[in-house]
Design a protein around this motif. Structure first.
Motif, PDB file in Angstrom:
ATOM      1  N   ASP A  46     -26.377   8.066 -85.172  1.00 28.18           N
ATOM      2  CA  ASP A  46     -26.313   8.490 -83.757  1.00 28.18           C
ATOM      3  C   ASP A  46     -24.874   8.855 -83.397  1.00 28.18           C
ATOM      4  O   ASP A  46     -24.613   9.867 -82.738  1.00 28.18           O
TER       5      ASP A  46
ATOM      6  N   THR B 297     -23.737  12.032 -84.883  1.00 26.67           N
ATOM      7  CA  THR B 297     -24.368  13.140 -84.169  1.00 26.67           C
ATOM      8  C   THR B 297     -23.583  13.484 -82.905  1.00 26.67           C
ATOM      9  O   THR B 297     -23.325  14.660 -82.615  1.00 26.67           O
ATOM     10  N   ARG B 298     -23.174  12.454 -82.179  1.00 25.76           N
ATOM     11  CA  ARG B 298     -22.390  12.704 -80.964  1.00 25.76           C
ATOM     12  C   ARG B 298     -21.058  13.355 -81.307  1.00 25.76           C
ATOM     13  O   ARG B 298     -20.612  14.283 -80.632  1.00 25.76           O
ATOM     14  N   GLU B 299     -20.433  12.862 -82.368  1.00 20.01           N
ATOM     15  CA  GLU B 299     -19.125  13.414 -82.738  1.00 20.01           C
ATOM     16  C   GLU B 299     -19.233  14.863 -83.194  1.00 20.01           C
ATOM     17  O   GLU B 299     -18.404  15.703 -82.831  1.00 20.01           O
TER      18      GLU B 299
ATOM     19  N   PHE C 257     -21.556  17.189 -82.503  1.00 20.91           N
ATOM     20  CA  PHE C 257     -21.814  18.137 -81.421  1.00 20.91           C
ATOM     21  C   PHE C 257     -20.614  18.238 -80.483  1.00 20.91           C
ATOM     22  O   PHE C 257     -20.309  19.314 -79.963  1.00 20.91           O
ATOM     23  N   GLY C 258     -19.926  17.111 -80.302  1.00 20.01           N
ATOM     24  CA  GLY C 258     -18.714  17.150 -79.485  1.00 20.01           C
ATOM     25  C   GLY C 258     -17.675  18.081 -80.102  1.00 20.01           C
ATOM     26  O   GLY C 258     -17.054  18.897 -79.418  1.00 20.01           O
ATOM     27  N   TYR C 259     -17.540  17.980 -81.422  1.00 17.84           N
ATOM     28  CA  TYR C 259     -16.577  18.839 -82.110  1.00 17.84           C
ATOM     29  C   TYR C 259     -16.950  20.317 -81.971  1.00 17.84           C
ATOM     30  O   TYR C 259     -16.115  21.166 -81.666  1.00 17.84           O
TER      31      TYR C 259
ATOM     32  N   GLN D 100     -17.695  14.428 -91.778  1.00 19.94           N
ATOM     33  CA  GLN D 100     -17.497  13.363 -90.802  1.00 19.94           C
ATOM     34  C   GLN D 100     -18.157  12.059 -91.264  1.00 19.94           C
ATOM     35  O   GLN D 100     -17.574  10.990 -91.160  1.00 19.94           O
TER      36      GLN D 100
ATOM     37  N   SER E  14     -10.697  16.080 -88.050  1.00 16.59           N
ATOM     38  CA  SER E  14     -11.505  14.940 -87.687  1.00 16.59           C
ATOM     39  C   SER E  14     -11.467  14.783 -86.175  1.00 16.59           C
ATOM     40  O   SER E  14     -10.462  15.064 -85.531  1.00 16.59           O
TER      41      SER E  14
END
Lengths: 370, 192
Positions: free
Chosen positions: B56, B59-61, B63-65, B91, B190
């Motif tokens: 999870d 996934t957040r990281e 899409f944030g990127y 990642q 990163s």
């Protein structure tokens, strides 16, 4: 980050050799060596995908052709390497391939590679993403970089609910798409229902969402002159589509939904007040989006029930908006019923313009917002 | 392996348009991006890390990127799908290194990283390979059909069934090819 990652786009016929392995290669997984004790071929069972392959289940073709046939050519043996690595050829072929591997270095090298590749096959885990993750990810993102073209707040429940239903449909096979669903509603004081299928329900959503598309000047999925009565439109769609409706309906429904959200994102603020006609009545666009979100959830629930999948209610904040719409529509609904003689008139006459009666509406459950 | 997704055969036009819309700051595009790639991102992260919470988070990281750096995608280098997969794997493997640091020997760590990398690449290859190859592999491996039965099921010749099984495995075997040590890092930083 030092790990380089490569995603090949095309097959690599001559991938690099695997060093440090012997030339004689044992069978990839327990081969069906006991073919001669198996009964005559019968329709092979097709068990559900299992992570651990159980050996010797495969039934072999009759051993009739086996003796006295000349050894297969190099090209044929090479073409068998994939099937061999998967233990998907006959015992004679397995033997012929393995004999060949002792004398043909290129084939032996490829055989090793392919056999190792089999070890990478993995049943899909089909983890259901929690629907909450979508909202969290989008929130995270928009927190980091605010949208220059945001989705209007009244369109967010529709965006979320359609995405949630689409995720449910994602892994449906043909049998799920054709599962019967009974749609229920009330008409003339009686419970009415209509039998359709999962695909038919998506067709229903597509055609009624089409009312919003038309109001926004987009193309009506039913073509021109399809009218604005939701039930008539749905019947028209079902009648015009070759029976049964198939999974093909998913893409037009989904892309229309995306187009609707995108279109209102670019439209000015006033768009929320644009009128959407529903035949007998109309709603301002903002409310129509909430109504469509509500319908999407309710029918997703019908679908989930029909195929026996779990399905959660919308998030508290979105539920709150949907119920708020229902509550706002109540006075109109009651007035219509009164005019039709379906609701008792107020007991005491009151002056015009003052409230004649009060409806106390209590809503229970986990809501959100205020 | 049931069910088809539209994403696999998406034309490059979709990729370029998505990039433009993200760059323009269109929230609706972000939602569509998520709908198309979330299960890919989450499953790859899960394959590397073996943990749902960690997946999870990745996934957040990821899409944030992407939302913050849509210009980092170069359509000439390949599909957006493979770009998203590359970012995810990078990642997730970075997170794996972090989590495993000091837990075993250097060699054990490298072995774990290498096998996680291969597993993630293999998953990506399987989900991206042409549907006919995937169907043949599925029949032979998961349903345990021999190639003759697979040929009958798919209504293709036995030659063709053998060809598909071999080609499918050849594609898959590229997942085991070790990345070059001197390879330049993927074109993104990163998000930590």
């Amino acid at each position: 980050m030092s790990d380089s990652v490569e995603f090949p786009d095309s097959p690599d016929e001559d991938g690099s050799p695997v060093p440090g392995r012997g030339a004689r290669i044992p069978g990839p997984r327990a081969a069906a060596d006991d073919w001669d004790v198996l009964p005559a071929p019968a329709p092979a069972p097709a068990p559900a995908p299992a992570p651990a392959p159980a050996p010797a289940e495969r039934l072999l073709p009759p051993p009739a052709a086996a003796p006295a046939s000349p050894p297969p050519s190099h090209d044929v043996l090479k073409s068998l390497l994939g099937a061999w690595a998967l233990s998907a050829c006959s015992a004679e072929e397995t033997q012929a391939v393995e004999d060949h591997l002792t004398e043909c270095a290129p084939c032996a090298e490829e055989a090793l590679r392919l056999r190792d590749a089999v070890g990478l096959l993995h049943p899909e885990e089909n983890l259901d993403l929690t629907p909450l993750l979508r909202s969290r990810v989008l929130e995270d993102c928009l927190g980091k970089r605010p949208a220059r073209i945001p989705v209007p707040v009244w369109a967010t429940p529709y965006d979320t609910e359609t995405a949630r239903l689409d995720a449910l449909l994602q892994d449906f096979g043909d049998s799920e798409w054709h599962t019967p669903v009974r749609l229920k509603w009330f008409e003339e004081e009686r419970r009415t229902s209509r039998r359709t299928t999962v695909a038919g329900v998506i067709g229903h959503l597509l055609t009624v969402d089409g009312l919003i598309a038309t109001a926004l000047g987009l193309e009506d999925p039913l073509g021109a002159h399809a009218g604005t009565d939701p039930t008539a439109r749905t019947e028209r769609f079902w009648a015009a589509t070759p029976y049964p409706v198939t999974r093909q309906v998913r893409e037009p429904w989904r892309s229309q939904g995306h187009t609707l959200v995108r279109t209102v994102s670019f439209a000015g603020l006033g768009v929320a007040d644009l009128s959407v006609g529903y035949g007998d009545f109309s709603l301002p666009l903002g409310d129509a989006f909430l109504e469509r979100a509500f319908e999407c959830w309710v029918h997703a629930w019908d679908i989930a029930e029909a195929v026996d999948y779990p399905y959660e209610p919308p998030s508290g904040a979105h539920l709150h908006r949907m119920i708020d719409l229902a509550a706002r529509l109540l006075p109109t609904v009651l007035a219509v019923r009164r005019r039709k003689g379906l609701a008792a008139p107020a007991r005491d006459l009151v002056e015009a313009g003052t409230p004649g009666r009060t409806l106390h509406l209590e809503i229970e459950g986990a809501g959100g917002g205020s | 392996m049931a069910g088809g997704t539209m994403s696999k055969d998406a034309p490059p036009r979709w990729d370029r348009r998505m990039q433009q819309r993200l760059a323009r700051g269109e929230a609706a595009a972000l939602g569509e991006l998520y709908d198309r790639f979330a299960s890919l991102v989450h499953s790859l992260a899960h394959r590397v890390l073996g943990d749902e919470k960690a997946a999870d988070r990745i996934t957040r990281e990821v899409f944030g990127y992407i939302w913050e750096n849509p210009d980092a995608y170069d359509p000439k280098q390949g599909s957006m799908r493979s770009w998203v997969a590359r970012i995810t794997q990078g990642q997730a493997v970075a997170r794996l290194r972090q989590a495993e640091l000091g837990r075993g020997s250097r060699e054990e760590l490298e072995r774990k990283v290498a096998s996680a990398n291969a597993a993630a690449r293999a998953d990506f290859i399987v989900t991206s390979m042409p549907a006919p190859l995937r169907a043949a592999l599925e029949l032979a491996y998961f349903k345990r059909r021999d190639y003759r039965q697979a040929a009958a099921d798919l209504q293709i010749s036995e030659d063709e069934a053998r060809r598909r099984l071999r080609l499918g495995l050849q594609l898959l075997s590229t997942a085991n090819v070790l990345p070059r040590e001197d390879a330049s890092p993927p074109g993104y930083g990163s998000t930590r």
